[in-house]
Design a protein around this motif. Structure first.
Motif, PDB file in Angstrom:
ATOM      1  N   GLY A 232      20.186  22.081 -43.748  1.00  0.00           N
ATOM      2  CA  GLY A 232      21.896  21.943 -44.520  1.00  0.00           C
ATOM      3  C   GLY A 232      22.287  23.359 -44.197  1.00  0.00           C
ATOM      4  N   ALA A 233      22.013  24.292 -44.312  1.00  0.00           N
ATOM      5  CA  ALA A 233      22.585  25.616 -44.101  1.00  0.00           C
ATOM      6  C   ALA A 233      22.566  26.040 -42.468  1.00  0.00           C
ATOM      7  CB  ALA A 233      21.710  26.613 -44.466  1.00  0.00           C
ATOM      8  N   VAL A 234      21.782  25.529 -41.521  1.00  0.00           N
ATOM      9  CA  VAL A 234      21.921  25.265 -39.805  1.00  0.00           C
ATOM     10  C   VAL A 234      23.039  24.367 -39.505  1.00  0.00           C
ATOM     11  CG1 VAL A 234      20.690  24.419 -37.691  1.00  0.00           C
ATOM     12  CG2 VAL A 234      19.061  25.894 -39.723  1.00  0.00           C
ATOM     13  N   LEU A 235      22.832  23.107 -40.408  1.00  0.00           N
ATOM     14  CA  LEU A 235      24.178  21.780 -39.918  1.00  0.00           C
ATOM     15  C   LEU A 235      25.555  22.815 -40.425  1.00  0.00           C
ATOM     16  CD1 LEU A 235      22.694  18.711 -41.078  1.00  0.00           C
ATOM     17  CD2 LEU A 235      22.865  19.321 -38.444  1.00  0.00           C
ATOM     18  N   LEU A 236      25.592  23.308 -41.722  1.00  0.00           N
ATOM     19  CA  LEU A 236      26.528  23.754 -41.844  1.00  0.00           C
ATOM     20  C   LEU A 236      26.886  25.320 -40.642  1.00  0.00           C
ATOM     21  CD1 LEU A 236      27.380  25.150 -45.496  1.00  0.00           C
ATOM     22  CD2 LEU A 236      27.480  26.745 -44.096  1.00  0.00           C
ATOM     23  N   LEU A 237      26.038  25.659 -40.154  1.00  0.00           N
ATOM     24  CA  LEU A 237      26.762  27.340 -39.321  1.00  0.00           C
ATOM     25  C   LEU A 237      26.779  26.335 -37.900  1.00  0.00           C
ATOM     26  CD1 LEU A 237      27.070  30.185 -38.679  1.00  0.00           C
ATOM     27  CD2 LEU A 237      24.646  29.761 -37.237  1.00  0.00           C
ATOM     28  N   ILE A 238      26.344  25.462 -37.293  1.00  0.00           N
ATOM     29  CA  ILE A 238      26.424  24.860 -36.464  1.00  0.00           C
ATOM     30  C   ILE A 238      27.783  23.757 -36.789  1.00  0.00           C
ATOM     31  CG2 ILE A 238      26.157  22.551 -34.758  1.00  0.00           C
ATOM     32  CD1 ILE A 238      22.783  23.286 -35.258  1.00  0.00           C
ATOM     33  N   GLY A 239      28.576  23.296 -37.630  1.00  0.00           N
ATOM     34  CA  GLY A 239      29.702  22.771 -37.442  1.00  0.00           C
ATOM     35  C   GLY A 239      30.662  23.774 -37.594  1.00  0.00           C
ATOM     36  N   ALA A 240      30.342  24.442 -38.051  1.00  0.00           N
ATOM     37  CA  ALA A 240      31.726  25.437 -38.130  1.00  0.00           C
ATOM     38  C   ALA A 240      31.368  26.194 -36.734  1.00  0.00           C
ATOM     39  CB  ALA A 240      31.298  26.406 -39.252  1.00  0.00           C
ATOM     40  N   MET A 241      30.747  26.542 -35.294  1.00  0.00           N
ATOM     41  CA  MET A 241      31.009  27.243 -34.659  1.00  0.00           C
ATOM     42  C   MET A 241      31.707  26.293 -33.984  1.00  0.00           C
ATOM     43  SD  MET A 241      26.864  29.397 -34.194  1.00  0.00           S
ATOM     44  CE  MET A 241      26.685  28.044 -33.892  1.00  0.00           C
ATOM     45  N   LEU A 242      31.035  24.673 -33.977  1.00  0.00           N
ATOM     46  CA  LEU A 242      31.561  23.801 -32.976  1.00  0.00           C
ATOM     47  C   LEU A 242      33.066  23.183 -32.938  1.00  0.00           C
ATOM     48  CD1 LEU A 242      28.985  21.466 -32.290  1.00  0.00           C
ATOM     49  CD2 LEU A 242      29.618  23.027 -30.674  1.00  0.00           C
ATOM     50  N   GLN A 243      33.268  24.057 -35.137  1.00  0.00           N
ATOM     51  CA  GLN A 243      35.108  22.891 -35.097  1.00  0.00           C
ATOM     52  C   GLN A 243      35.566  24.411 -34.236  1.00  0.00           C
ATOM     53  OE1 GLN A 243      36.168  20.997 -36.519  1.00  0.00           O
ATOM     54  NE2 GLN A 243      38.008  21.658 -37.537  1.00  0.00           N
ATOM     55  N   ILE A 244      35.539  25.753 -33.885  1.00  0.00           N
ATOM     56  CA  ILE A 244      36.024  26.583 -33.520  1.00  0.00           C
ATOM     57  C   ILE A 244      37.000  25.927 -31.896  1.00  0.00           C
ATOM     58  CG2 ILE A 244      36.179  28.453 -31.978  1.00  0.00           C
ATOM     59  CD1 ILE A 244      34.627  29.530 -34.908  1.00  0.00           C
ATOM     60  N   THR A 245      35.729  24.696 -31.697  1.00  0.00           N
ATOM     61  CA  THR A 245      36.160  24.674 -30.116  1.00  0.00           C
ATOM     62  C   THR A 245      36.489  23.331 -30.206  1.00  0.00           C
ATOM     63  OG1 THR A 245      33.851  22.753 -29.510  1.00  0.00           O
ATOM     64  CG2 THR A 245      33.729  25.408 -29.276  1.00  0.00           C
TER      65      THR A 245
END
Length: 105
Positions: A3-16
């Motif tokens: 969950g923490a990894v998905l959370l981080l990836i989702g936040a980083m990709l949201q910027i794009t």
């Protein structure tokens, strides 16, 4: 952990502005929040630890609310909510173990 990894990836990709990023983030936030709320129960009498647990739960709720903001807001307003949630989660991640150690002594 997932969950923490998905959370981080989702936040980083949201910027794009990738269209699937909020879905990844929400999935990770719900998984992470579930573990925070259900997995770390405290049945003791310490007022300080109970307060820290409430802050931790509020941080988990703020993480999920950040995902809702990713869907509803057109700009990067979600970053403010994410920052608040991150500060709460980070603070409680250090303080709760300290207080539990004090309680054992």
């Amino acid at each position: 952990m997932v969950g923490a990894v998905l959370l981080l990836i989702g936040a980083m990709l949201q910027i794009t502005r990738w269209e699937m990023a909020p879905y990844l983030y929400i999935l990770g936030a719900v998984m992470f929040g579930y573990v925070q709320v259900m997995g770390n129960r405290y049945d003791g009498n310490s007022f300080i630890i109970k307060r820290l647990r409430r802050q931790q739960i509020f941080g988990a709720i703020a993480l999920v609310f950040t995902g809702v903001l990713m869907f509803t807001m057109k700009h990067n307003e979600w970053i403010v909510c994410l920052s608040i949630a991150a500060v709460l989660e980070l603070y409680t991640a250090f303080r709760i173990p300290q207080e539990l150690e004090k309680e054992k002594r």
